[in-house]
Write a protein that holds these residues in place. Sequence first.
Motif, short mmCIF file in Angstrom:
data_model
loop_
_atom_site.label_atom_id
_atom_site.label_comp_id
_atom_site.label_asym_id
_atom_site.label_seq_id
_atom_site.Cartn_x
_atom_site.Cartn_y
_atom_site.Cartn_z
N ALA A 130 0.92 -1.29 -0.18
CA ALA A 130 -0.13 -0.07 0.10
C ALA A 130 0.79 1.38 0.01
O ALA A 130 0.69 2.20 -0.77
N SER A 131 1.98 1.19 0.93
CA SER A 131 2.85 2.20 0.98
C SER A 131 3.44 2.56 -0.66
O SER A 131 3.68 3.70 -1.10
N SER A 132 3.85 1.56 -1.02
CA SER A 132 4.55 1.69 -2.28
C SER A 132 3.75 2.26 -3.48
O SER A 132 4.13 3.24 -4.13
N ALA A 133 2.44 1.80 -3.50
CA ALA A 133 1.42 2.32 -4.41
C ALA A 133 1.17 3.91 -4.09
O ALA A 133 0.94 4.71 -5.20
N TYR A 154 -7.66 3.11 1.98
CA TYR A 154 -6.65 2.32 2.75
C TYR A 154 -6.82 2.64 4.26
O TYR A 154 -6.98 2.08 5.25
N SER A 155 -6.91 4.04 4.50
CA SER A 155 -7.05 4.72 5.77
C SER A 155 -8.62 4.81 6.54
O SER A 155 -8.65 4.46 7.46
N LEU A 158 -13.16 2.55 3.45
CA LEU A 158 -14.43 2.58 2.80
C LEU A 158 -14.65 1.34 1.77
O LEU A 158 -13.88 0.78 1.36
N ARG A 159 -15.94 1.31 1.26
CA ARG A 159 -16.18 0.45 0.06
C ARG A 159 -16.12 1.12 -1.29
O ARG A 159 -15.92 2.48 -1.08
N LEU A 160 -15.51 0.64 -2.32
CA LEU A 160 -15.52 1.11 -3.57
C LEU A 160 -16.47 2.15 -4.04
O LEU A 160 -16.44 3.21 -4.49
N SER A 161 -17.98 1.60 -3.76
CA SER A 161 -19.15 2.23 -3.96
C SER A 161 -19.12 3.62 -3.13
O SER A 161 -19.72 4.60 -3.72
N GLU A 162 -18.74 3.54 -1.85
CA GLU A 162 -18.84 4.57 -0.87
C GLU A 162 -17.74 5.59 -1.64
O GLU A 162 -18.15 6.92 -1.33
N LEU A 163 -16.62 5.33 -1.97
CA LEU A 163 -15.59 6.23 -2.38
C LEU A 163 -16.10 6.83 -3.48
O LEU A 163 -15.80 8.13 -3.86
N THR A 164 -16.52 6.06 -4.48
CA THR A 164 -17.03 6.77 -5.93
C THR A 164 -18.07 7.90 -5.66
O THR A 164 -18.52 8.21 -6.61
N ALA A 194 -5.36 11.03 4.62
CA ALA A 194 -4.86 11.14 3.30
C ALA A 194 -4.38 12.37 2.92
O ALA A 194 -4.92 13.65 2.70
N PRO A 195 -2.85 12.24 2.82
CA PRO A 195 -2.21 13.50 2.60
C PRO A 195 -2.47 14.18 1.25
O PRO A 195 -2.52 15.52 1.13
N GLN A 196 -2.76 13.49 0.24
CA GLN A 196 -2.85 14.06 -0.69
C GLN A 196 -4.36 14.89 -0.86
O GLN A 196 -4.87 15.66 -1.99
N CYS A 197 -5.19 14.56 0.04
CA CYS A 197 -6.43 15.47 0.37
C CYS A 197 -6.28 16.64 0.95
O CYS A 197 -7.24 17.22 1.45
#
Length: 200
Positions: A130-133, A154-155, A158-164, A194-197
Amino acid sequence: MTPAAAPPGRTAGGSEQPRDATVQAFLDHLRDERGLSVHTVSAYGRDLDRLRAGFTGGWEDLDPAVLRRIAAGLARAGRNPRSIQRFLSAARSFGRWAVREGLLESSPAAALRGPRPRRPLPRALDVDQASSAMLQPSERTLDRRDRAMLELLYSSGLRLSELTGLDLGHLDLADGLVRVLGKDRHGALAPALAPQCGVR
């Protein structure tokens, strides 16, 4: 219709005996008229030999209860669901042919459905994967978006449907939380590390 002489088949126990002439006529139809491969015809033969060995009497005595009993026996013996599906598929194909040939009034296998094949569980990423990705260097907008999605998945768990289904308004940057809608459409708060957020 007069079936041709049948070569040896195998019983469920593995011993050889003359194959049922009607089964052999169906296999000849698969090979000569439908052009199926030798391997496929052989697989049909094994399943139909098993079917014929599973009941006494003529083909007119075959009914759905017999098929269910044989399929249940295969399941108890530990057969893979795909093997049971293949057995029932062979019985359905044979039944349709037998009805067309006037050997049966109706197909006893027409309405039967086998067990659903087991679906393998997804493999989870370990921490290093996960860290590498998430640490792949790139400043492209789409790459940053993808990393932010991975971080949230990852943190936050969430389900994929929740994320999208997320909008920017669902993200609380100050408190490091994200509001998600579950299957019941009720909102719930989850951590958003999520640092990217912009959340650390």
